[in-house]
Every structure is written in C-alpha cells, then in structure tokens.
Design a protein around this motif. Structure first.
Motif, PDB file in Angstrom:
ATOM      1  N   MET A  90      68.223  44.834  37.289  1.00 38.95           N
ATOM      2  CA  MET A  90      66.838  44.703  37.723  1.00 38.95           C
ATOM      3  C   MET A  90      66.451  45.783  38.719  1.00 38.95           C
ATOM      4  O   MET A  90      65.304  46.250  38.739  1.00 38.95           O
ATOM      5  N   GLU A  91      67.394  46.208  39.545  1.00 40.54           N
ATOM      6  CA  GLU A  91      67.110  47.282  40.506  1.00 40.54           C
ATOM      7  C   GLU A  91      67.093  48.648  39.856  1.00 40.54           C
ATOM      8  O   GLU A  91      66.651  49.621  40.467  1.00 40.54           O
ATOM      9  N   TRP A  94      75.472  39.302  40.016  1.00 39.60           N
ATOM     10  CA  TRP A  94      75.459  40.616  40.693  1.00 39.60           C
ATOM     11  C   TRP A  94      75.157  41.727  39.690  1.00 39.60           C
ATOM     12  O   TRP A  94      74.390  42.661  39.982  1.00 39.60           O
ATOM     13  N   THR A  95      75.706  41.635  38.500  1.00 41.51           N
ATOM     14  CA  THR A  95      75.449  42.644  37.473  1.00 41.51           C
ATOM     15  C   THR A  95      73.982  42.620  37.056  1.00 41.51           C
ATOM     16  O   THR A  95      73.358  43.677  36.869  1.00 41.51           O
ATOM     17  N   MET A  96      73.403  41.430  36.897  1.00 40.10           N
ATOM     18  CA  MET A  96      71.988  41.330  36.540  1.00 40.10           C
ATOM     19  C   MET A  96      71.098  41.912  37.631  1.00 40.10           C
ATOM     20  O   MET A  96      70.064  42.544  37.346  1.00 40.10           O
ATOM     21  N   ALA A 153      70.093  35.121  38.918  1.00 36.83           N
ATOM     22  CA  ALA A 153      71.028  34.006  39.025  1.00 36.83           C
ATOM     23  C   ALA A 153      71.000  33.153  37.770  1.00 36.83           C
ATOM     24  O   ALA A 153      72.049  32.729  37.259  1.00 36.83           O
ATOM     25  N   ARG A 154      69.804  32.886  37.244  1.00 38.71           N
ATOM     26  CA  ARG A 154      69.705  32.083  36.027  1.00 38.71           C
ATOM     27  C   ARG A 154      70.300  32.826  34.835  1.00 38.71           C
ATOM     28  O   ARG A 154      70.978  32.231  33.987  1.00 38.71           O
ATOM     29  N   ALA A 155      70.060  34.118  34.750  1.00 46.66           N
ATOM     30  CA  ALA A 155      70.627  34.900  33.643  1.00 46.66           C
ATOM     31  C   ALA A 155      72.148  34.926  33.714  1.00 46.66           C
ATOM     32  O   ALA A 155      72.833  34.809  32.690  1.00 46.66           O
ATOM     33  N   GLY A 156      72.699  35.090  34.922  1.00 48.67           N
ATOM     34  CA  GLY A 156      74.150  35.089  35.069  1.00 48.67           C
ATOM     35  C   GLY A 156      74.766  33.761  34.688  1.00 48.67           C
ATOM     36  O   GLY A 156      75.815  33.712  34.027  1.00 48.67           O
TER      37      GLY A 156
END
Length: 458
Positions: free
Chosen positions: A367-368, A361-363, A270-273
């Motif tokens: 991560m997954e 969502w992309t980040m 969330a922070r990266a987005g």
C-alpha cells in the motif's frame, strides 16, 4: 535455525590415530525435524488417500481381521477354503519355507479380506444413499422408514471421522432420465414461448427426435453412466464450458468472496493479511483432506468441487481452453493487485506458513508503494482477458511466451488466489468490478475498502 544446526551437526577429522567423528545430538534432532516437516504434507496426503479409499472401513478393522484370521489359523480353522494351505504347499515345493512365509500369507490374506469388506461397506452405503423418500416428507416429521434408514446409514458409516473425499466412492451415480420424460419436460418449458402453430410444429420435431436420433443418444448416456459417476460433468466442461469462444467476462461464473459480515479491524492491510492466512490454511486442509465433508441431514454431498478451489487457471486456446490445476507447493504464493500494479507474495518461509502479522506487514509495504512508477502496459494487463478466447489465445502466444512476460504470466497463473485492493473511498456501496477477467458483485462496508480475493484466473 535448523539449517545452521544441520551444517555443524557432523564434524570429523583425520588424525594419526584414525578418523575422529563428532556429532551434536540436538543438531541431528533439529535436522530430522526439518526433514519431516518438509515431507509432512506428503505423508498426510498418503494417509488421507488410504483412509478415503477404504471408508467407511478403517485401519482398525484391518487389525481385527488380521487377529481373527491368525487366531483361527492357529486353532486349526482355515478361512481361505483351502487356498492358503495350497499356496503354502506350492511355496515349499518351490523351495521357500519358514515362519516368515506363513506370516506373509496371513497378512496378505487379511488385507484381501479387509479390501472386500471395505468394498462391501461402500456398496451398502451407496445403496442406502439412493433412498430419496425423506425429500417428500414434512420437515421435522420423518416417517418410520426414514428413521430406520438414517439409523442404518449411521451404523454403516460407524463413528470414525471421514476425510474430505471419504464419501466419493459411496455416492450414487447420477441417474439418466427417460427420453420420454425429457421430451415432455422440454415441451412444457417451450409452451410459454410459442404460439399454437409454432408449438404444434415443435411437437412434430420433438416426436421425430424421440423416435430417431434421440434413442441412440440416450443409449450412449446410459452406457456412459455405468462407468462414470456423473455422465454430464466432463462433457459439459470440455464441450460447452471450455469450447466457448466468447468473452468470459459476463458469460461465466467465478469464485469470489464478498464482505464476510464481521469486522475485527478497519485496517485493509490487517484484513488482507488475515484473509491470506486463513485461505492458505484452508488450501492446506483441502490438499491433505483434513477438511470435513459437507453432510446435510445425514446425506453427504459431493466434495469434488473443492479440489480445484485454489491454484486453478483457465488457459486460453484457439479451438478450446484448458483447465490447469497446480496443487501443493506449485501454488504457494498469491498475487496482489493495487493501483494498477501486480505483486507476488509467498505464503511460506522455509516451508512454514507466514503468520497474519507477517502478511499484514507485507500488505502495508504494497500500500505504501502506490507512488511507484508503473511499468508500460502493467495497468491494462488484465484487459487482455476481456477479449474473445481466440483473440486472447493469439495475443498470449505472441506476447507472453518469452522473456519477462512469460515469467510474469506464469507467476499470475500459478498463484493460489488473488487479492485486489479497492481504490475507492470506504463507504457502503454495491459495485460490479471487472478485474483480470473476474466479474464480482461486491458489497463493501466502511471497514472493508478492498475486494477479498478471487480464485480463478483466465
């Protein structure tokens, strides 16, 4: 859905009665909105260039001058001192006449006067900004001269809102210090490093330099200062910064961002987005000059450093490196580094900036994807830029000029900026990170287990 509407906006058929044409007004409006949205940035850049070019004058002053010139002309007064009637007579002699010709001449002459007026304002503002008396006064206790000077600056600049580069034409030139003062300051700085015998020898060398080649070199600086606002920047960048052949990792400075000091969420994705979205908006404001310039106590600061904040890459070379800046749509994506893997994320979809939720969502997908198999050499790709510049240039020329390697390298170099996720456990620590030739001292808190971003790529 503008493209879908556009596809069926116009329908025609050929019948026995002729051609039948039908169109959907809403579809046409949607298509036009799509067109103008795509060209909106170009219009904003053109508008910003005009505003910055004439600042502190404004387009309103052009209307005032045009009305004044036209009114005086109709009243029988000629502000052109005979030039305007002479041009009209010449045009009639050639064969051109009519009311439209008078209108064209009035408009052209008004633009000419407006241009002179804007240059006069810029020159006046530059003279005012040369005042440095406020620097030697106690804080909060300006003298009468400083107060009058500050009011004069406010009067000249007016009330219009400046663009990012509006003050660039009015900033004073960097003064060239006297050679005698430069030599004296050098000896003062060297005295603490030398003993008496070495210092006397250094005094002789400085004197020989001051009376010999120093005069010619200082004359070159004076000559260059007349046509360059800063006689140091381009030479320093070209012959010192870009000609350096040693490794950049610990020898140069880089743009970086540490902990922002606040936390709305503990989720790294969330922070990266959110950071991606905010930086993209900042990039757009810089390119369209909608970002306000830095003004400290009434003194505008140079905004040249903003131009290459995003989308700038240092390309290695054998003899010297090259700085490449890609503005606008050429750098509308970011590169993300996670667990040795590189990902490319587009910031726009159909020319519309992605929302923080979309980027989050992309980040999360990145991560997954940490268990995916690494490509050969992908994890150690950034280590190549840690070598000296000549070796990195030779390797780049040998291995990254064809095929998928060239495509991947172009994606990395054209990115607006990069985001690096941290693999360490969330905790408070101070870490020196070396990622893709970027040296960053990062202070992480429990809510921020990743590096923010870095702008320059080498």
């Amino acid at each position: 859905m503008a493209e879908a509407h556009q596809a069926v906006a116009f329908q025609f058929a050929i019948t026995d009665e002729g051609i039948s044409l039908h169109f959907d007004r809403e579809a046409v409006k949607s298509a036009l909105r799509s067109y103008f949205r795509g060209h909106g940035k170009k219009i904003l850049r053109l508008r910003a260039a005009i505003y910055s070019g004439v600042f502190p004058a404004s387009p309103v002053s052009l209307v005032v001058i045009l009305a004044l010139v036209t009114g005086l002309w109709l009243a029988g007064y000629d502000l052109s001192l005979g030039v305007f009637p002479a041009l009209l007579s010449l045009a009639r002699w050639i064969g051109y006449s009519g009311t439209y010709l008078t209108i064209i001449f009035l408009l052209s002459y008004s633009i000419f006067l407006w241009t002179l007026f804007s240059y006069l304002q810029q020159f006046t503002l530059k003279l005012l900004l040369m005042y440095k008396g406020f620097m030697f006064e106690p804080r909060g206790k300006p003298s009468l001269v400083t107060q009058l000077w500050f009011k004069s600056v406010q009067i000249v600049t007016g009330r219009q809102r400046p663009q990012l580069y509006s003050y660039q034409r009015s900033l004073p030139r960097l003064p060239v210090p006297r050679l005698k003062d430069t030599c004296r300051r050098y000896l003062q700085s060297a005295r603490a490093l030398l003993n008496d015998d070495e210092y006397r020898e250094m005094e002789g060398l400085v004197k020989d330099f001051q009376e010999g080649p120093g005069k010619k070199m200082n004359a070159y600086l004076y000559l260059k200062s007349w046509w360059a606002n800063n006689y140091v920047t381009d030479w320093w960048e070209q012959y010192v910064y870009l000609h350096g052949r040693s490794s950049i990792m610990i020898n140069s400075n880089y743009y970086a961002c540490d902990n922002s000091g606040f936390s709305l969420t503990s989720l790294p994705a969330a922070r990266a987005g959110l950071i991606c979205h905010i930086q993209a908006r900042l990039k757009d404001k810089i390119e369209t000059e909608r970002l306000a310039p830095l003004v400290s106590n009434g003194i505008p600061l140079c905004s040249a450093q903003f131009e290459r904040t995003f989308g700038t890459t240092r390309i290695p070379g054998i003899e010297a490196d090259k700085l490449v800046h890609r503005p606008g749509a050429a750098s509308n994506h970011v590169v993300v580094y996670k667990s040795g893997r590189w990902y490319c994320i587009s910031l726009y979809h159909k020319k519309k900036l992605l929302t923080p939720v979309d980027l989050e969502w992309t980040m999360e997908q990145i991560m997954e994807d940490s268990d995916a198999e690494l490509r050969p050499g992908e994890e150690h790709l950034a280590a190549l830029t840690a070598a000296d510049r000549k070796s990195w240039a030779e390797m780049r020329e040998k291995y990254f000029m064809t095929g998928v390697n060239r495509t991947s390298m172009e994606i990395l170099e054209k990115a607006a900026f990069m985001i690096m996720f941290d693999d360490l456990e969330p905790s408070l620590y101070v870490e020196v990170s070396i990622i893709h030739n970027e040296l960053m001292i990062t202070i992480n808190s429990p809510c921020l287990p990743f590096h923010h971003f870095c702008h320059s790529r080498n």
